[in-house]
Write a protein that holds these residues in place. Structure first.
Motif, PDB file in Angstrom:
ATOM      1  N   UNK A  38       0.841  -1.192   0.000  1.00 31.81           N
ATOM      2  CA  UNK A  38       0.000   0.000   0.000  1.00 31.81           C
ATOM      3  C   UNK A  38       0.872   1.236   0.000  1.00 31.81           C
ATOM      4  N   UNK A  39       0.479   2.237  -0.803  1.00 34.58           N
ATOM      5  CA  UNK A  39       1.275   3.459  -0.858  1.00 34.58           C
ATOM      6  C   UNK A  39       0.409   4.599  -1.381  1.00 34.58           C
ATOM      7  N   UNK A  40       0.741   5.814  -0.944  1.00 33.98           N
ATOM      8  CA  UNK A  40       0.016   6.988  -1.434  1.00 33.98           C
ATOM      9  C   UNK A  40       0.138   7.099  -2.947  1.00 33.98           C
ATOM     10  N   UNK A  41       1.278   6.664  -3.475  1.00 33.79           N
ATOM     11  CA  UNK A  41       1.505   6.609  -4.913  1.00 33.79           C
ATOM     12  C   UNK A  41       1.037   5.249  -5.420  1.00 33.79           C
ATOM     13  N   UNK A  42      -0.206   5.198  -5.879  1.00 33.66           N
ATOM     14  CA  UNK A  42      -0.788   3.932  -6.301  1.00 33.66           C
ATOM     15  C   UNK A  42      -0.024   3.236  -7.410  1.00 33.66           C
ATOM     16  N   UNK A  43       0.341   3.932  -8.498  1.00 32.63           N
ATOM     17  CA  UNK A  43       1.109   3.279  -9.555  1.00 32.63           C
ATOM     18  C   UNK A  43       2.448   2.731  -9.065  1.00 32.63           C
ATOM     19  N   UNK A  44       3.109   3.437  -8.147  1.00 30.70           N
ATOM     20  CA  UNK A  44       4.374   2.936  -7.599  1.00 30.70           C
ATOM     21  C   UNK A  44       4.135   1.686  -6.775  1.00 30.70           C
ATOM     22  N   UNK A  45       3.012   1.632  -6.055  1.00 29.86           N
ATOM     23  CA  UNK A  45       2.670   0.434  -5.285  1.00 29.86           C
ATOM     24  C   UNK A  45       2.450  -0.747  -6.216  1.00 29.86           C
ATOM     25  N   UNK A  46       1.754  -0.513  -7.318  1.00 29.28           N
ATOM     26  CA  UNK A  46       1.505  -1.581  -8.279  1.00 29.28           C
ATOM     27  C   UNK A  46       2.808  -2.066  -8.908  1.00 29.28           C
ATOM     28  N   UNK A  47       3.701  -1.131  -9.230  1.00 26.97           N
ATOM     29  CA  UNK A  47       4.984  -1.513  -9.815  1.00 26.97           C
ATOM     30  C   UNK A  47       5.816  -2.326  -8.833  1.00 26.97           C
ATOM     31  N   UNK A  48       5.799  -1.925  -7.558  1.00 25.58           N
ATOM     32  CA  UNK A  48       6.551  -2.667  -6.539  1.00 25.58           C
ATOM     33  C   UNK A  48       6.002  -4.077  -6.391  1.00 25.58           C
ATOM     34  N   UNK A  49       4.673  -4.204  -6.411  1.00 27.91           N
ATOM     35  CA  UNK A  49       4.050  -5.518  -6.274  1.00 27.91           C
ATOM     36  C   UNK A  49       4.362  -6.401  -7.482  1.00 27.91           C
ATOM     37  N   UNK A  50       4.326  -5.828  -8.671  1.00 26.48           N
ATOM     38  CA  UNK A  50       4.633  -6.594  -9.876  1.00 26.48           C
ATOM     39  C   UNK A  50       6.065  -7.110  -9.856  1.00 26.48           C
ATOM     40  N   UNK A  51       6.956  -6.306  -9.285  1.00 30.83           N
ATOM     41  CA  UNK A  51       8.362  -6.727  -9.209  1.00 30.83           C
ATOM     42  C   UNK A  51       8.539  -7.909  -8.264  1.00 30.83           C
ATOM     43  N   UNK A  52       7.609  -8.049  -7.303  1.00 26.58           N
ATOM     44  CA  UNK A  52       7.681  -9.168  -6.363  1.00 26.58           C
ATOM     45  C   UNK A  52       7.240 -10.461  -7.014  1.00 26.58           C
ATOM     46  N   UNK A  53       6.355 -10.341  -8.009  1.00 29.24           N
ATOM     47  CA  UNK A  53       5.755 -11.532  -8.594  1.00 29.24           C
ATOM     48  C   UNK A  53       4.528 -11.948  -7.801  1.00 29.24           C
ATOM     49  N   UNK A  54       3.755 -12.869  -8.356  1.00 23.33           N
ATOM     50  CA  UNK A  54       2.542 -13.340  -7.686  1.00 23.33           C
ATOM     51  C   UNK A  54       2.922 -14.301  -6.560  1.00 23.33           C
ATOM     52  N   UNK A  55       2.144 -14.377  -5.497  1.00 22.82           N
ATOM     53  CA  UNK A  55       0.964 -13.555  -5.248  1.00 22.82           C
ATOM     54  C   UNK A  55       1.303 -12.273  -4.487  1.00 22.82           C
ATOM     55  N   UNK A  56       1.087 -11.152  -5.140  1.00 19.93           N
ATOM     56  CA  UNK A  56       1.301  -9.843  -4.527  1.00 19.93           C
ATOM     57  C   UNK A  56       0.419  -8.836  -5.238  1.00 19.93           C
ATOM     58  N   UNK A  57      -0.046  -7.841  -4.506  1.00 22.39           N
ATOM     59  CA  UNK A  57      -0.868  -6.790  -5.106  1.00 22.39           C
ATOM     60  C   UNK A  57      -0.363  -5.437  -4.618  1.00 22.39           C
ATOM     61  N   UNK A  58      -0.567  -4.419  -5.448  1.00 22.43           N
ATOM     62  CA  UNK A  58      -0.218  -3.058  -5.090  1.00 22.43           C
ATOM     63  C   UNK A  58      -1.445  -2.182  -5.135  1.00 22.43           C
ATOM     64  N   UNK A  59      -1.669  -1.411  -4.092  1.00 21.59           N
ATOM     65  CA  UNK A  59      -2.890  -0.623  -3.970  1.00 21.59           C
ATOM     66  C   UNK A  59      -2.579   0.791  -3.497  1.00 21.59           C
ATOM     67  N   UNK A  60      -3.371   1.740  -3.972  1.00 20.04           N
ATOM     68  CA  UNK A  60      -3.274   3.103  -3.463  1.00 20.04           C
ATOM     69  C   UNK A  60      -3.779   3.125  -2.022  1.00 20.04           C
ATOM     70  N   UNK A  61      -3.071   3.836  -1.173  1.00 18.66           N
ATOM     71  CA  UNK A  61      -3.454   3.914   0.240  1.00 18.66           C
ATOM     72  C   UNK A  61      -3.030   5.254   0.821  1.00 18.66           C
ATOM     73  N   UNK A  62      -3.992   5.970   1.371  1.00 17.32           N
ATOM     74  CA  UNK A  62      -3.725   7.197   2.119  1.00 17.32           C
ATOM     75  C   UNK A  62      -3.994   6.887   3.581  1.00 17.32           C
ATOM     76  N   UNK A  63      -2.934   6.757   4.372  1.00 20.85           N
ATOM     77  CA  UNK A  63      -3.108   6.352   5.771  1.00 20.85           C
ATOM     78  C   UNK A  63      -3.786   7.419   6.602  1.00 20.85           C
ATOM     79  N   UNK A  64      -3.898   8.642   6.067  1.00 22.52           N
ATOM     80  CA  UNK A  64      -4.562   9.712   6.810  1.00 22.52           C
ATOM     81  C   UNK A  64      -6.076   9.730   6.574  1.00 22.52           C
TER      82      UNK A  64
END
Length: 279
Positions: A38-64
């Motif tokens: 999870x990250x405020x930068x949703x596309x960066x979260x998705x890219x990080x998850x893709x780099x991990x390989x499955x099973x992983x997901x990247x999602x936009x997240x604003x903790x505030x």
């Protein structure tokens, strides 16, 4: 001490697209966990998850934002399964003299570092309690126990989350949910750019990620990185105030001196995380 295997666990990480969060995601993935970045930068979260390989997901997240955090946890459960581990990692830091810190900057640090982590605990803990198991790891800081000059508000947020976790830990005792605070010294990330490490060598993101995984595998409330900081914390707590003041001047980094000596600029980082240039 209870041991837990990380293989097959569903691990949700806030601020997971870069730095400590990304390194932690990679380490959990290598250990066989199902990882949600999870990250405020949703596309960066998705890219990080893709780099991990499955099973992983990247999602936009604003903790505030309560709705954003709730939606994040709901989506993780829908796509990967119930959250076994939440790593509260998202954080921001401004460096400078307290009297020049803009109010919006102080408010942002409190919103992300303190209230964001509190929100994560409050939202995920009931889900874990209902299942009778889970682990909440918050990446705090050695600044939870000391307050480096130039980081007063940041240190206040880390003192605050440490105190909050103490209370929550007692409330959750006997209910199957572990609460851990990982407290590293200065880490080589964008957040710490241009700052001093004091008497402790600069840590790597791998140092902290390894400590987070160990905290899940063998839960302890306080995890210091490096480990020798635990002895220092005990020593500082029992020293008379004048001696403690001297020890802290010798051991704790003074970021104001670092800035005065012409440290590398933090303007890029602070513009990104605090919405424009700061003094």
């Amino acid at each position: 001490m209870r041991r837990r295997s990380t293989a097959g666990l569903v691990v949700a990480i806030t601020g997971g697209a870069n730095g400590i969060g990304r390194e932690t995601a990679e380490r959990f993935a290598r250990a066989g966990a199902l990882v949600a970045v999870g990250d405020l930068d949703g596309p960066a979260a998705q890219a990080a998850a893709q780099a991990l390989g499955a099973p992983a997901i990247g999602l936009a997240l604003d903790v505030t934002d309560e709705r954003s955090f709730t939606a994040f946890l709901d989506t993780v459960e829908q796509q990967l399964g119930p959250v076994d581990v939440l790593v509260n990692n998202a954080g921001v830091m401004w460096v400078g003299a307290f009297e020049t810190e803009p109010e919006r900057v102080a408010e942002r640090q409190v919103a992300v570092n303190l209230l964001g982590a509190i929100r994560g605990v409050r939202l995920v803990a009931p889900r874990m309690v209902a299942r009778g198991s889970g682990c909440i790891v918050t990446v705090a800081s050695a600044a939870s126990l000391v307050a480096p000059p130039g980081e007063s508000t940041y240190a206040a947020t880390k003192h605050g989350i440490h105190g909050y976790l103490k209370g929550v830990r007692r409330e959750l005792r006997g209910r199957g949910v572990d609460v851990c605070a990982v407290m590293p010294a200065v880490v080589d990330t964008a957040l710490a750019a241009g700052t001093s490490t004091g008497a402790t060598p600069m840590l790597t993101t791998a140092d902290v990620a390894a400590a987070v995984v160990r905290a899940v595998e063998r839960p302890r409330f306080e995890v210091f990185v490096p480990g020798r900081l635990a002895a220092l914390a005990v020593l500082l707590a029992v020293l008379p105030r004048p001696v403690r003041d001297l020890a802290e001047r010798l051991l704790v980094p003074d970021q104001l001196k670092r800035l005065a000596a012409g440290a590398a600029t933090r303007s890029g980082y602070e513009a990104t995380h605090f919405g424009g240039p700061t003094p």
